[in-house]
Scaffold this active site. Structure first.
Site, PDB file in Angstrom:
ATOM      1  N   ASP A  48     151.669  11.043 118.419  1.00 21.14           N
ATOM      2  CA  ASP A  48     151.439  10.344 117.143  1.00 21.14           C
ATOM      3  C   ASP A  48     152.676  10.452 116.252  1.00 21.14           C
ATOM      4  O   ASP A  48     153.167   9.457 115.710  1.00 21.14           O
ATOM      5  CB  ASP A  48     150.240  10.963 116.390  1.00 21.14           C
ATOM      6  N   GLU A  71     149.890   5.751 109.718  1.00 20.49           N
ATOM      7  CA  GLU A  71     148.750   6.665 109.664  1.00 20.49           C
ATOM      8  C   GLU A  71     149.165   8.118 109.438  1.00 20.49           C
ATOM      9  O   GLU A  71     148.468   8.869 108.769  1.00 20.49           O
ATOM     10  CB  GLU A  71     147.932   6.574 110.969  1.00 20.49           C
ATOM     11  N   ASP A 126     149.840   2.120 113.625  1.00 20.83           N
ATOM     12  CA  ASP A 126     149.005   3.212 114.128  1.00 20.83           C
ATOM     13  C   ASP A 126     149.741   3.701 115.365  1.00 20.83           C
ATOM     14  O   ASP A 126     149.745   3.049 116.409  1.00 20.83           O
ATOM     15  CB  ASP A 126     147.594   2.739 114.491  1.00 20.83           C
ATOM     16  N   ILE A 128     149.398   6.165 117.506  1.00 19.59           N
ATOM     17  CA  ILE A 128     148.497   6.324 118.648  1.00 19.59           C
ATOM     18  C   ILE A 128     147.101   6.013 118.125  1.00 19.59           C
ATOM     19  O   ILE A 128     146.489   6.837 117.445  1.00 19.59           O
ATOM     20  CB  ILE A 128     148.516   7.755 119.238  1.00 19.59           C
ATOM     21  N   ASP A 129     146.611   4.830 118.418  1.00 22.35           N
ATOM     22  CA  ASP A 129     145.235   4.532 118.050  1.00 22.35           C
ATOM     23  C   ASP A 129     144.358   4.993 119.211  1.00 22.35           C
ATOM     24  O   ASP A 129     144.677   4.745 120.374  1.00 22.35           O
ATOM     25  CB  ASP A 129     145.046   3.030 117.821  1.00 22.35           C
ATOM     26  N   THR A 131     143.364   8.430 119.434  1.00 20.30           N
ATOM     27  CA  THR A 131     143.962   9.717 119.819  1.00 20.30           C
ATOM     28  C   THR A 131     143.000  10.538 120.692  1.00 20.30           C
ATOM     29  O   THR A 131     143.444  11.246 121.600  1.00 20.30           O
ATOM     30  CB  THR A 131     144.399  10.511 118.567  1.00 20.30           C
ATOM     31  N   ASP A 267     144.104   0.158 111.858  1.00 19.13           N
ATOM     32  CA  ASP A 267     143.121   0.115 112.956  1.00 19.13           C
ATOM     33  C   ASP A 267     142.639  -1.300 113.242  1.00 19.13           C
ATOM     34  O   ASP A 267     141.827  -1.502 114.152  1.00 19.13           O
ATOM     35  CB  ASP A 267     141.903   0.982 112.610  1.00 19.13           C
TER      36      ASP A 267
HETATM   37  P1  AMP Z   1     137.660   3.754 118.467  1.00 17.92           P
HETATM   38  O1  AMP Z   1     138.508   4.139 119.599  1.00 17.92           O
HETATM   39  O2  AMP Z   1     137.209   2.354 118.481  1.00 17.92           O
HETATM   40  O3  AMP Z   1     136.528   4.699 118.270  1.00 17.92           O
HETATM   41  O4  AMP Z   1     138.547   3.783 117.174  1.00 17.92           O
HETATM   42  C1  AMP Z   1     139.372   4.829 116.899  1.00 17.92           C
HETATM   43  C2  AMP Z   1     140.087   4.582 115.595  1.00 17.92           C
HETATM   44  O5  AMP Z   1     139.205   4.194 114.560  1.00 17.92           O
HETATM   45  C3  AMP Z   1     140.739   5.808 115.080  1.00 17.92           C
HETATM   46  O6  AMP Z   1     141.897   5.413 114.419  1.00 17.92           O
HETATM   47  C4  AMP Z   1     139.748   6.401 114.105  1.00 17.92           C
HETATM   48  O7  AMP Z   1     140.361   7.157 113.119  1.00 17.92           O
HETATM   49  C5  AMP Z   1     139.127   5.168 113.531  1.00 17.92           C
HETATM   50  N1  AMP Z   1     137.709   5.307 113.248  1.00 17.92           N
HETATM   51  C6  AMP Z   1     136.828   5.932 113.994  1.00 17.92           C
HETATM   52  N2  AMP Z   1     135.581   5.738 113.528  1.00 17.92           N
HETATM   53  C7  AMP Z   1     135.696   4.941 112.474  1.00 17.92           C
HETATM   54  C8  AMP Z   1     134.754   4.358 111.572  1.00 17.92           C
HETATM   55  N3  AMP Z   1     133.447   4.541 111.698  1.00 17.92           N
HETATM   56  N4  AMP Z   1     135.227   3.578 110.601  1.00 17.92           N
HETATM   57  C9  AMP Z   1     136.540   3.382 110.462  1.00 17.92           C
HETATM   58  N5  AMP Z   1     137.467   3.892 111.279  1.00 17.92           N
HETATM   59  C10 AMP Z   1     137.051   4.662 112.271  1.00 17.92           C
HETATM   60 MG    MG Z   2     143.579   4.456 114.751  1.00 20.92          MG
END
Ligand code: AMP
Ligand code: MG
Length: 322
Positions: A48, A71, A126, A128-129, A131, A267
């Site tokens: 990250d 981020e 972002d 590393i989205d 993580t 994100d």
């Molecule tokens: P995902 O892999 O779809 O669960 O998304 C991961 C990314 O979304 C990461 O950057 C998290 O910090 C962020 N994140 C996870 N849950 C939420 C949420 N409920 N609302 C907003 N952002 C989120």
């Molecule tokens: Mg992210």
């Protein structure tokens, strides 16, 4: 790949996201464990920080006037406990930028270049989205987008674990979303197009791998209401947006949770433009356009709904009645 609008920005984003995503894949293989747990309990890794520093460095060189909204920040690295991690980050950054003499302080300053204000024209990263996916050895994405006049104009997603050689997706407003294998910059760019599926019961739904990342009860209700037959496909990160833009899935939604009442701009931005340029639709759960004029978070929106376009209105009206 040449674009009529934002050509320099698109070329910049392609080159630097590709390099960063390939390096992140290497770090995932070598050292994927979390370095710290942030205040919001999410993990952060060497990758990250390293990716944010590298993108910031490239941006300062090529677009010195542009703002970066990222981020990560370096605060934890400046503590005594952070020194070991900082050393490792510096080693990766130095290797990626040979010939540049960078002190630890300068690397921290690069990371903190991402503290810019989301105003008129800015980039959002972002590094590393997903993580948690990265740490698990699963999907993750490097996501960079340019927002200008309140609209996402350019977005690049680097998804090292999508497809056999990974996947790189560039989208430019009005000029399409295009995909190339991440590990082969000579390969042909393929234009992405969302699915044509109109029967909601046959829809392929995507959801977070991490259960805590989205409120699931509303999604389960919609699945049974519409008789959606296929179980949701669980995947980390903006890789989901790439899959939907490519037509391999049809729907994704995220209901806010108490811990995450709002989405962060990084994100969404690079994924949103990919879906829209592939012919799909992205709104919040009330059908409102994502509003990038609110700073680092989408404070004027509730959750997010992505679709191939055909299924959007139907899902929105069902969400209204929940
Ligand atoms: P995902 O892999 O779809 O669960 O998304 C991961 C990314 O979304 C990461 O950057 C998290 O910090 C962020 N994140 C996870 N849950 C939420 C949420 N409920 N609302 C907003 N952002 C989120
Ligand atoms: Mg992210």
């Amino acid at each position: 790949m040449k674009f009529k609008t934002y050509p320099k920005e698109a070329a910049f984003a392609i080159e630097h996201v590709r390099n960063a995503a390939l390096l992140a894949k290497q770090i995932q293989q070598e050292a994927r464990s979390a370095a710290f747990t942030k205040e919001d309990k999410s993990p952060v890794t060497l990758a990250d920080f390293t990716v944010q520093a590298l993108i910031a460095s490239a941006l300062q060189e090529e677009f010195p006037k542009d703002v970066l909204v990222g981020e990560e920040e370096s605060a934890e690295l400046c503590t005594p406990e952070g020194q070991e991690t900082l050393k490792k980050i510096c080693a990766y950054v130095e290797k990626a930028l040979p010939g540049k003499k960078l002190s630890a302080k300068k690397v921290c300053a690069l990371i903190d270049h991402g503290k810019g204000d989301a105003t008129k024209r800015f980039w959002t990263i972002d590094p590393i989205d997903g993580t948690k996916g990265f740490v698990r050895g699963d999907q993750f994405a490097v996501a960079l987008a340019l927002i200008d006049k309140k609209e996402v104009k350019v977005g690049v997603l680097g998804c090292p674990r999508l497809g056999s050689g990974g996947s790189l997706i560039i989208s430019v407003r009005g000029e399409g979303a295009w995909q190339q294998p991440l590990d082969n910059k000579k390969a042909e760019w393929k234009r992405l197009k969302v699915s044509g599926r109109k029967k909601i019961e046959e829809a392929v739904l995507l959801r977070s791998y991490e259960k805590a990342n989205a409120s699931i009860s509303e999604v389960s209700q919609l699945i049974s209401q519409f008789g959606i037959k296929k179980g949701p496909v669980q995947m980390d990160s903006l890789a989901k947006y790439a899959v939907l833009a490519a037509g391999d899935a049809d729907l994704m939604m995220r209901f806010p949770t108490e811990r995450h009442p709002y989405e962060y701009i990084w994100d969404q931005a690079a994924g949103q433009i990919a879906i829209e340029e592939a012919g799909g639709r992205v709104t919040d759960l009330n059908g409102k356009a994502l509003d990038y004029s609110q700073g680092r978070k989408l404070l004027a929106n509730r959750g997010v709904l992505l679709s191939n376009g055909h299924l959007h209105a139907q899902i929105l009206s069902a969400i209204k009645k929940l």
